[in-house]
Scaffold this motif. Sequence first.
Motif, PDB file in Angstrom:
ATOM      1  N   GLY A  96       1.289  -1.049   0.143  1.00 14.45           N
ATOM      2  CA  GLY A  96       0.410  -0.304  -0.157  1.00 14.45           C
ATOM      3  C   GLY A  96       0.523   1.589  -0.037  1.00 14.45           C
ATOM      4  N   ALA A  97       0.314   2.647  -0.515  1.00 15.75           N
ATOM      5  CA  ALA A  97       1.048   3.453  -0.782  1.00 15.75           C
ATOM      6  C   ALA A  97       1.142   4.951   0.445  1.00 15.75           C
ATOM      7  CB  ALA A  97       0.298   4.195  -1.360  1.00 15.75           C
ATOM      8  N   LYS A  98      -0.092   4.005   1.644  1.00 14.92           N
ATOM      9  CA  LYS A  98      -0.210   4.389   2.972  1.00 14.92           C
ATOM     10  C   LYS A  98       0.913   3.962   3.709  1.00 14.92           C
ATOM     11  CE  LYS A  98      -3.977   5.253   6.521  1.00 14.92           C
ATOM     12  NZ  LYS A  98      -4.716   4.790   6.813  1.00 14.92           N
TER      13      LYS A  98
ATOM     14  N   TYR B 282      -3.139  14.643   2.127  1.00 16.64           N
ATOM     15  CA  TYR B 282      -3.894  13.600   2.759  1.00 16.64           C
ATOM     16  C   TYR B 282      -2.876  14.030   4.095  1.00 16.64           C
ATOM     17  CZ  TYR B 282      -3.461   8.480   2.247  1.00 16.64           C
ATOM     18  OH  TYR B 282      -3.061   7.553   2.528  1.00 16.64           O
TER      19      TYR B 282
ATOM     20  N   CYS C 207       1.462  15.813  -3.622  1.00 18.84           N
ATOM     21  CA  CYS C 207       0.553  14.606  -4.379  1.00 18.84           C
ATOM     22  C   CYS C 207      -0.311  15.260  -5.526  1.00 18.84           C
ATOM     23  CB  CYS C 207      -0.630  14.300  -2.808  1.00 18.84           C
ATOM     24  SG  CYS C 207      -1.514  13.774  -3.885  1.00 18.84           S
TER      25      CYS C 207
ATOM     26  N   ASN D  26      -5.133  14.639  -3.924  1.00 18.09           N
ATOM     27  CA  ASN D  26      -6.243  13.743  -3.045  1.00 18.09           C
ATOM     28  C   ASN D  26      -5.962  15.047  -2.280  1.00 18.09           C
ATOM     29  OD1 ASN D  26      -8.409  13.201  -1.103  1.00 18.09           O
ATOM     30  ND2 ASN D  26      -7.314  11.396  -0.589  1.00 18.09           N
TER      31      ASN D  26
ATOM     32  N   ASP E 127       3.739  12.047  -4.550  1.00 12.35           N
ATOM     33  CA  ASP E 127       2.556  10.831  -4.150  1.00 12.35           C
ATOM     34  C   ASP E 127       1.962  10.782  -5.178  1.00 12.35           C
ATOM     35  OD1 ASP E 127       0.683   9.114  -3.895  1.00 12.35           O
ATOM     36  OD2 ASP E 127       0.327  10.180  -1.440  1.00 12.35           O
TER      37      ASP E 127
ATOM     38  N   ALA F  92      -0.328   8.461  -6.319  1.00 11.31           N
ATOM     39  CA  ALA F  92      -1.313   7.448  -6.260  1.00 11.31           C
ATOM     40  C   ALA F  92      -2.377   7.561  -7.300  1.00 11.31           C
ATOM     41  CB  ALA F  92      -1.941   7.554  -5.160  1.00 11.31           C
ATOM     42  N   TYR F  93      -2.878   8.356  -7.810  1.00 11.79           N
ATOM     43  CA  TYR F  93      -4.378   8.646  -9.276  1.00 11.79           C
ATOM     44  C   TYR F  93      -3.813   9.014  -9.945  1.00 11.79           C
ATOM     45  CZ  TYR F  93      -6.647   8.688  -4.134  1.00 11.79           C
ATOM     46  OH  TYR F  93      -6.879   8.387  -3.030  1.00 11.79           O
TER      47      TYR F  93
ATOM     48  N   SER G 203       0.546   3.366  -7.092  1.00 11.59           N
ATOM     49  CA  SER G 203      -0.491   2.473  -5.502  1.00 11.59           C
ATOM     50  C   SER G 203      -1.509   1.562  -7.142  1.00 11.59           C
ATOM     51  CB  SER G 203      -1.430   2.864  -4.829  1.00 11.59           C
ATOM     52  OG  SER G 203      -2.750   1.979  -4.240  1.00 11.59           O
TER      53      SER G 203
ATOM     54  N   SER H 116      -4.286   1.226  -5.929  1.00  7.57           N
ATOM     55  CA  SER H 116      -5.583   0.750  -5.502  1.00  7.57           C
ATOM     56  C   SER H 116      -6.711   1.487  -6.054  1.00  7.57           C
ATOM     57  CB  SER H 116      -5.425   1.382  -3.899  1.00  7.57           C
ATOM     58  OG  SER H 116      -5.689   0.853  -2.859  1.00  7.57           O
ATOM     59  N   LYS H 117      -6.533   2.434  -6.780  1.00  5.88           N
ATOM     60  CA  LYS H 117      -7.605   3.458  -7.046  1.00  5.88           C
ATOM     61  C   LYS H 117      -7.773   3.075  -8.210  1.00  5.88           C
ATOM     62  CE  LYS H 117      -8.205   5.213  -2.746  1.00  5.88           C
ATOM     63  NZ  LYS H 117      -8.369   6.130  -2.718  1.00  5.88           N
TER      64      LYS H 117
ATOM     65  N   ARG I 246      -4.885  -4.335  -1.561  1.00  8.62           N
ATOM     66  CA  ARG I 246      -3.392  -4.425  -1.618  1.00  8.62           C
ATOM     67  C   ARG I 246      -2.223  -4.973  -1.966  1.00  8.62           C
ATOM     68  NH1 ARG I 246      -4.580  -0.299   0.043  1.00  8.62           N
ATOM     69  NH2 ARG I 246      -3.078  -0.072   1.141  1.00  8.62           N
TER      70      ARG I 246
ATOM     71  N   ALA J 141       0.854  -1.559  -4.149  1.00 13.48           N
ATOM     72  CA  ALA J 141       1.646  -0.295  -4.516  1.00 13.48           C
ATOM     73  C   ALA J 141       3.557  -0.616  -4.760  1.00 13.48           C
ATOM     74  CB  ALA J 141       1.322   0.577  -2.789  1.00 13.48           C
TER      75      ALA J 141
ATOM     76  N   TYR K 166     -12.006  13.095  -8.008  1.00 10.99           N
ATOM     77  CA  TYR K 166     -12.256  13.935  -6.406  1.00 10.99           C
ATOM     78  C   TYR K 166     -12.447  15.591  -7.683  1.00 10.99           C
ATOM     79  CZ  TYR K 166      -9.777  10.651  -3.379  1.00 10.99           C
ATOM     80  OH  TYR K 166      -9.592   9.598  -3.070  1.00 10.99           O
TER      81      TYR K 166
HETATM   82  N1  PLP Z   1      -1.817   8.424  -1.270  1.00  9.03           N
HETATM   83  C1  PLP Z   1      -2.847   9.019  -1.342  1.00  9.03           C
HETATM   84  C2  PLP Z   1      -2.664  10.919  -1.437  1.00  9.03           C
HETATM   85  C3  PLP Z   1      -4.495   8.950  -1.278  1.00  9.03           C
HETATM   86  O1  PLP Z   1      -5.921   9.552  -1.382  1.00  9.03           O
HETATM   87  C4  PLP Z   1      -4.234   7.689  -0.255  1.00  9.03           C
HETATM   88  C5  PLP Z   1      -5.744   6.947  -0.655  1.00  9.03           C
HETATM   89  O2  PLP Z   1      -6.634   6.922  -0.890  1.00  9.03           O
HETATM   90  C6  PLP Z   1      -3.353   6.846  -0.347  1.00  9.03           C
HETATM   91  C7  PLP Z   1      -2.060   7.170  -1.076  1.00  9.03           C
HETATM   92  C8  PLP Z   1      -3.269   5.006   0.259  1.00  9.03           C
HETATM   93  O3  PLP Z   1      -3.307   4.134  -1.074  1.00  9.03           O
HETATM   94  P1  PLP Z   1      -2.860   2.750  -0.827  1.00  9.03           P
HETATM   95  O4  PLP Z   1      -4.458   2.407  -0.732  1.00  9.03           O
HETATM   96  O5  PLP Z   1      -1.687   2.116  -1.639  1.00  9.03           O
HETATM   97  O6  PLP Z   1      -2.500   2.224   0.827  1.00  9.03           O
END
Ligand code: PLP
Length: 412
Positions: A105-107, A130, A181, A185, A213, A215-216, A244, A246-247, A255, A257, A349
Amino acid sequence: MSFINVNYLNLPGSYLFSEIAKRVRAYSEANPQQKLIRLGIGDVTSPLPSSVIKAMHRAVDEQGTDSGFRGYGPEQGYAFLRDAIIADAFQGLGADAEEIFVSDGAKCDVGNFQELFSLDSKIAITDPVYPVYADSNVMAGRGGPVGKDGRFAGIIYLPCTAKNNFIPDLPKERPDIIYLCYPNNPTGSVLTRTELKKWVDYAREQESVIFFDSAYEAFVAEDDVPHSIYEIEGAREVAVEFRSYSKGAGFTGLRCAYVVVPKTLFCKAQSANGKSKKVGLHGLWLRRQSTKYNGCPYVVQRAAEATHSPEGKKECASLIRAYMENAGRIRSAFARKGLEVCGGINSPYVWISLPKGTDSWSFFDALLKGAGIVGTPGAGFGPSGEGCFRLTGFGRAADTLEAVERLEGFSF
Ligand code: PLP
């Protein structure tokens, strides 16, 4: 003597989502007949692509055979996935497979990467933001005292408001680490190549490092918006990039990333005798991951690999198209009401600037009571988010259509 890390006591409570849940619960109890439409969520709603499901079935079957069973995998990720990532996403950008670190995960990646830096490093974040960037640094002890407005004295905030089109100005004070980012987000804003080049040049001049970041990234639609920071000359010497599945591929539950850590990225290390030398982040992150992480599951990495196949790419593109159609509809619905809207073009978003004087929690209540729609108040993402409101394209298409119809008759 204190046993616990008291920095945790400085963290803000998870006020935003618990407060949203409380208000939604109270409204639902009072209005059980009203169907609520939740457009505040950052989670996806579409099922996984069939190529991903097929790849997982194959990988699960392999795990039940003598020849196909896999135990611990490489901490950095399997070569099949790292090669697929390079071939699909980083052609011509100078990255090689050894620079890819696969994770779950990127988180956790964006939260953990700060561990490589000294506690007196200064970080800069955008506001709104974020929350993981600030919170992970507060946990580490870089926050310092917290002010009445919820800002930490030890963090440099870069306000993003309608005044600057939600694009931050360069910091007045030099940061060691800059979190960017894009697509963003919560604001949905993006940086063009020219704008991102400004940041890369600044980081090179100041010897700062950028945590980019993306992720999007999969939602980028316009040509002058970079997918990767490495499209900018010189970025391999100053930036790490977080991606990631994820989205863009629906992996929020599965999971997977990765982080790109260029071998060309060096930062200053000061030794006890005051001498300084340059140390490569690649070696440090490898050491960190192989000490604290045992790798993303084989089955999940096969699933991620499938998203880079021609069939997987087509299926992901169709998921993304559907979410972006939702975002476009939300964007137009608010624009028709005469409100300024950011996002929804290269990002799922949609960030709405509320009429002057409307605070984001009052609008939350009005939208809930007047249209049965749940969104996210901008103030929850930082003080500069006040006066704005976030909706997302991640809902189901039918629900989003119904929400847009309800918005036609909604006034505030
Ligand atoms: N980075 C940003 C900006 C996000 O909005 C999110 C998730 O909402 C993530 C990272 C986390 O991504 P992951 O689901 O890969 O942990």
